[in-house]
Design an enzyme around this catalytic site. Sequence first.
Site: not given
Ligand code: URA
Length: 466
Positions: A90, A169, A176, A191, A195
């Site tokens: 990521h 999320d 948020r 977050s 995932k």
């Molecule tokens: N990417 C995400 O999936 N969540 C975040 O809070 C920031 C970047």
Amino acid sequence: MSQAHRAVNFQELIRKKRDGGELDTHDIRAFIHGVTTATIQESQTGAMLMAIWQKGMVAKETIALTREMMMSGKVFRWPEEWAGLVVDKHSTGGVGDKVSLPLAPALAACGCKVPMISGRGLAHTGGTLDKLESVPGFSVHQSVDQIRQILQDVGCCIVGQTETLVPADRVLYALRDATATVDSVPLITGSIISKKGAEGLCALLLDVKYGSAALYKDLDSARILAQSLVTTGNALGIKTGAVLSRMYTPIGRCVGNTLEVFEALECLKGRGSDDLKELVTSLGGYLLWLSGRSSTLQCGQEEISRVLTNGEALQKFRAMLEAQGVSKDHAQTLCLENTDYSKLIRRSEYQTELQSLNDGTVLDIDGLAISIVVHQLGAGRTKVGETINHSVGAELLVDPGQHINKGQSWIRIHHDCPELSPQHCSKLQESLVIGSGDNFEANTRVTEFITPDRHLPQCIDSDFRL
Ligand code: URA
């Protein structure tokens, strides 16, 4: 209703966090259950997010939050024979960041399974899904069964978020955004890692970017986020590492969806910019080492480099394109050694080159400024769901450190409006910094590797297993 979720007093939980207290596992479980089942009021969720933003969370709380978010939906389960093979990375987002496109097939060529769930671009950062959608026929919408099949047949896929993964999320992220609580280390950690955890990974690599064109402008704050991501990922049973990488000038030479696909294809053909290659080999090599497929980081990097040069990664990319809806002919032609990409993927109507106003050495190219112009020309979206123009983009014609003459073209803008505005031209010209090369220092992209912490906080619940 289970004992854990009976008679929750959300006000009490909010007050506890607001006053600087530590939430325990049951508090956090109740909060996330409330979010997922919509039994907590939106105003209460917003208040809790603000309390977390203000008071922060200790590692134990962040881990519990992440785990509860991950468990709010389905978690992928893979065949037993894939144990130790399922990996992903990521990135916190950068300008010209097309690393996922060559990285996923390179890892697949090394025997990994890569169920890469990616996002779309918002504001100045591009999204991997948008880039791939510039290839006619490519579909990012794949069911869980289709993902499994593609991993079985090819080894990698790049797809959009499925409805069933981490529903908490989706709710929290929207709130948020609405409550100015996006930039909180525990909330970002929850977050991202929830995932990735739901993908059923054995190893995960985070590319945390810092610099003027990144979310985090300075190295220290990027390091704090990276440490939190690494600690939390490992506590959830995923072998997690991170790199800190510089994000000032664009990665490679192209910014914009279609152009970035061309550049990714060049990388898969063993050509193109050194910095893109460096990121792909560093990140891929680190993942091979984390997952135990390479004995050292260096061996991992050599392995990734090998599959980029011998065409094996390119063949995986071609197979992935076909598996995700691109016609066989089209996929094969894109992957030929020498092919005219523009015959297969639409290019913009107009191209304008800008010339350098001075002689000297290219010291810097402001990636943020370039991405803002490209975004305003139609390459990016301001609101979720907006359509974008895939062919708009910028192509750099020089590299940092290179000598440039006054009048020499340094950037080519691809656009569909007949002319660039004077404002866009001056913003672009200001993004090129030219000076004396005496003190120029070439920098690598990756500046730090953060390895899994040996002294991880214990996973809080003994009943938790991935
Ligand atoms: N990417 C995400 O999936 N969540 C975040 O809070 C920031 C970047």
